[in-house]
Write a protein that holds these residues in place. Structure first.
Motif, PDB file in Angstrom:
ATOM      1  N   VAL A 198       0.836  -1.204   0.000  1.00 15.24           N
ATOM      2  CA  VAL A 198       0.000   0.000   0.000  1.00 15.24           C
ATOM      3  C   VAL A 198       0.871   1.254   0.000  1.00 15.24           C
ATOM      4  CG1 VAL A 198      -1.677   1.339   1.335  1.00 15.24           C
ATOM      5  CG2 VAL A 198      -1.999  -1.122   1.035  1.00 15.24           C
ATOM      6  N   GLU A 199       1.910   1.261   0.831  1.00 13.40           N
ATOM      7  CA  GLU A 199       2.802   2.422   0.897  1.00 13.40           C
ATOM      8  C   GLU A 199       3.600   2.586  -0.397  1.00 13.40           C
ATOM      9  OE1 GLU A 199       4.783   5.760   2.782  1.00 13.40           O
ATOM     10  OE2 GLU A 199       2.810   4.829   2.813  1.00 13.40           O
ATOM     11  N   HIS A 200       4.068   1.482  -0.948  1.00 14.60           N
ATOM     12  CA  HIS A 200       4.826   1.541  -2.203  1.00 14.60           C
ATOM     13  C   HIS A 200       3.960   2.108  -3.330  1.00 14.60           C
ATOM     14  CE1 HIS A 200       7.569   0.583  -5.396  1.00 14.60           C
ATOM     15  NE2 HIS A 200       6.759  -0.318  -5.906  1.00 14.60           N
ATOM     16  N   VAL A 201       2.739   1.648  -3.426  1.00 15.66           N
ATOM     17  CA  VAL A 201       1.818   2.147  -4.460  1.00 15.66           C
ATOM     18  C   VAL A 201       1.545   3.632  -4.227  1.00 15.66           C
ATOM     19  CG1 VAL A 201      -0.539   1.971  -5.355  1.00 15.66           C
ATOM     20  CG2 VAL A 201       0.809  -0.109  -4.971  1.00 15.66           C
ATOM     21  N   ARG A 202       1.299   4.019  -2.992  1.00 13.93           N
ATOM     22  CA  ARG A 202       1.024   5.426  -2.681  1.00 13.93           C
ATOM     23  C   ARG A 202       2.191   6.323  -3.095  1.00 13.93           C
ATOM     24  NH1 ARG A 202       2.232   9.286   0.604  1.00 13.93           N
ATOM     25  NH2 ARG A 202       3.672   8.079   1.888  1.00 13.93           N
ATOM     26  N   LEU A 203       3.398   5.931  -2.719  1.00 13.84           N
ATOM     27  CA  LEU A 203       4.572   6.742  -3.056  1.00 13.84           C
ATOM     28  C   LEU A 203       4.791   6.830  -4.561  1.00 13.84           C
ATOM     29  CD1 LEU A 203       7.009   5.479  -0.279  1.00 13.84           C
ATOM     30  CD2 LEU A 203       5.987   7.767  -0.460  1.00 13.84           C
ATOM     31  N   THR A 204       4.601   5.716  -5.262  1.00 17.96           N
ATOM     32  CA  THR A 204       4.818   5.729  -6.711  1.00 17.96           C
ATOM     33  C   THR A 204       3.760   6.561  -7.419  1.00 17.96           C
ATOM     34  OG1 THR A 204       5.900   3.578  -6.600  1.00 17.96           O
ATOM     35  CG2 THR A 204       5.102   4.295  -8.760  1.00 17.96           C
ATOM     36  N   ARG A 205       2.520   6.419  -7.028  1.00 18.50           N
ATOM     37  CA  ARG A 205       1.451   7.212  -7.654  1.00 18.50           C
ATOM     38  C   ARG A 205       1.637   8.708  -7.409  1.00 18.50           C
ATOM     39  NH1 ARG A 205      -3.808   3.466  -6.242  1.00 18.50           N
ATOM     40  NH2 ARG A 205      -3.424   1.873  -7.832  1.00 18.50           N
ATOM     41  N   ALA A 206       2.342   9.078  -6.352  1.00 21.06           N
ATOM     42  CA  ALA A 206       2.602  10.485  -6.057  1.00 21.06           C
ATOM     43  C   ALA A 206       3.692  11.086  -6.943  1.00 21.06           C
ATOM     44  CB  ALA A 206       2.984  10.645  -4.582  1.00 21.06           C
ATOM     45  N   GLU A 207       4.452  10.245  -7.634  1.00 19.64           N
ATOM     46  CA  GLU A 207       5.490  10.748  -8.534  1.00 19.64           C
ATOM     47  C   GLU A 207       4.829  11.488  -9.700  1.00 19.64           C
ATOM     48  OE1 GLU A 207       8.049   7.539  -9.775  1.00 19.64           O
ATOM     49  OE2 GLU A 207       8.152   6.754  -7.736  1.00 19.64           O
ATOM     50  N   SER A 208       5.373  12.627 -10.062  1.00 16.70           N
ATOM     51  CA  SER A 208       4.755  13.446 -11.107  1.00 16.70           C
ATOM     52  C   SER A 208       4.703  12.755 -12.469  1.00 16.70           C
ATOM     53  CB  SER A 208       5.471  14.792 -11.234  1.00 16.70           C
ATOM     54  OG  SER A 208       6.828  14.597 -11.613  1.00 16.70           O
ATOM     55  N   ALA A 209       5.621  11.846 -12.727  1.00 18.79           N
ATOM     56  CA  ALA A 209       5.668  11.166 -14.034  1.00 18.79           C
ATOM     57  C   ALA A 209       4.830   9.896 -14.088  1.00 18.79           C
ATOM     58  CB  ALA A 209       7.106  10.835 -14.401  1.00 18.79           C
TER      59      ALA A 209
ATOM     60  N   GLY B 182      10.900  10.052 -16.799  1.00 16.00           N
ATOM     61  CA  GLY B 182      10.038   9.805 -15.644  1.00 16.00           C
ATOM     62  C   GLY B 182      10.248   8.426 -15.057  1.00 16.00           C
ATOM     63  N   PHE B 183      10.430   7.450 -15.924  1.00 17.07           N
ATOM     64  CA  PHE B 183      10.692   6.089 -15.462  1.00 17.07           C
ATOM     65  C   PHE B 183      12.064   6.019 -14.789  1.00 17.07           C
ATOM     66  CE2 PHE B 183      12.039   1.603 -16.533  1.00 17.07           C
ATOM     67  CZ  PHE B 183      11.325   1.022 -15.501  1.00 17.07           C
ATOM     68  N   ALA B 184      13.042   6.711 -15.354  1.00 15.18           N
ATOM     69  CA  ALA B 184      14.384   6.749 -14.747  1.00 15.18           C
ATOM     70  C   ALA B 184      14.324   7.401 -13.365  1.00 15.18           C
ATOM     71  CB  ALA B 184      15.356   7.503 -15.655  1.00 15.18           C
ATOM     72  N   ALA B 185      13.518   8.447 -13.223  1.00 14.77           N
ATOM     73  CA  ALA B 185      13.371   9.104 -11.920  1.00 14.77           C
ATOM     74  C   ALA B 185      12.724   8.145 -10.918  1.00 14.77           C
ATOM     75  CB  ALA B 185      12.540  10.379 -12.059  1.00 14.77           C
ATOM     76  N   HIS B 186      11.767   7.358 -11.371  1.00 11.85           N
ATOM     77  CA  HIS B 186      11.137   6.353 -10.504  1.00 11.85           C
ATOM     78  C   HIS B 186      12.176   5.345 -10.023  1.00 11.85           C
ATOM     79  CE1 HIS B 186       8.489   3.240  -9.019  1.00 11.85           C
ATOM     80  NE2 HIS B 186       8.991   2.396  -9.904  1.00 11.85           N
ATOM     81  N   LYS B 187      12.968   4.835 -10.943  1.00  9.41           N
ATOM     82  CA  LYS B 187      13.994   3.856 -10.566  1.00  9.41           C
ATOM     83  C   LYS B 187      15.012   4.468  -9.611  1.00  9.41           C
ATOM     84  CE  LYS B 187      15.554   2.154 -14.417  1.00  9.41           C
ATOM     85  NZ  LYS B 187      16.068   1.357 -15.521  1.00  9.41           N
ATOM     86  N   ALA B 188      15.375   5.723  -9.833  1.00  8.23           N
ATOM     87  CA  ALA B 188      16.335   6.393  -8.953  1.00  8.23           C
ATOM     88  C   ALA B 188      15.742   6.589  -7.554  1.00  8.23           C
ATOM     89  CB  ALA B 188      16.746   7.736  -9.552  1.00  8.23           C
ATOM     90  N   ARG B 189      14.458   6.892  -7.486  1.00  8.08           N
ATOM     91  CA  ARG B 189      13.808   7.072  -6.181  1.00  8.08           C
ATOM     92  C   ARG B 189      13.821   5.783  -5.382  1.00  8.08           C
ATOM     93  NH1 ARG B 189       9.388   5.799  -3.577  1.00  8.08           N
ATOM     94  NH2 ARG B 189       8.260   4.937  -5.354  1.00  8.08           N
TER      95      ARG B 189
END
Length: 100
Positions: free
Chosen positions: A28-39, A66-73
């Protein structure tokens, strides 16, 4: 002009039930954090009802950056720690070979 959207579809296959249960606990937390990413355009991860070790994954990001930023996060996060060693059986579309 080519569609810049990056899509990831597939399965996250856990090593064992303990890892799968830990992932489910934090999901739930992982989904929440990822959905909050602007990309992030969409992000769905659900446990496969036919196999408790498998999670079905569907992700869409606006573009390769945007995907690269997700992976970096993800580096150094709890999610990275608990999902380490799980098999990522994904099909990724929208990335040039150097972007993967």
């Amino acid at each position: 002009m080519a569609d810049p959207t990056v899509r990831i579809e597939g399965r996250l296959i856990c090593r064992d039930r303990a890892q799968a249960d830990r992932i489910a606990e934090f999901l739930v937390e992982h989904v929440r954090l990822t959905r909050a990413e602007s990309a992030c355009l969409s992000f769905e991860v659900t446990r496969d009802p036919a196999d408790a070790l498998v999670f079905v994954v569907s992700e869409t990001f606006v573009d390769a950056a945007g995907f690269a930023a997700h992976k970096a996060r993800m580096v150094g996060t709890v999610w990275a720690e608990i999902s380490e060693g799980a098999t990522r059986d994904y099909v990724v579309t929208g990335l040039a070979p150097a972007d993967g």
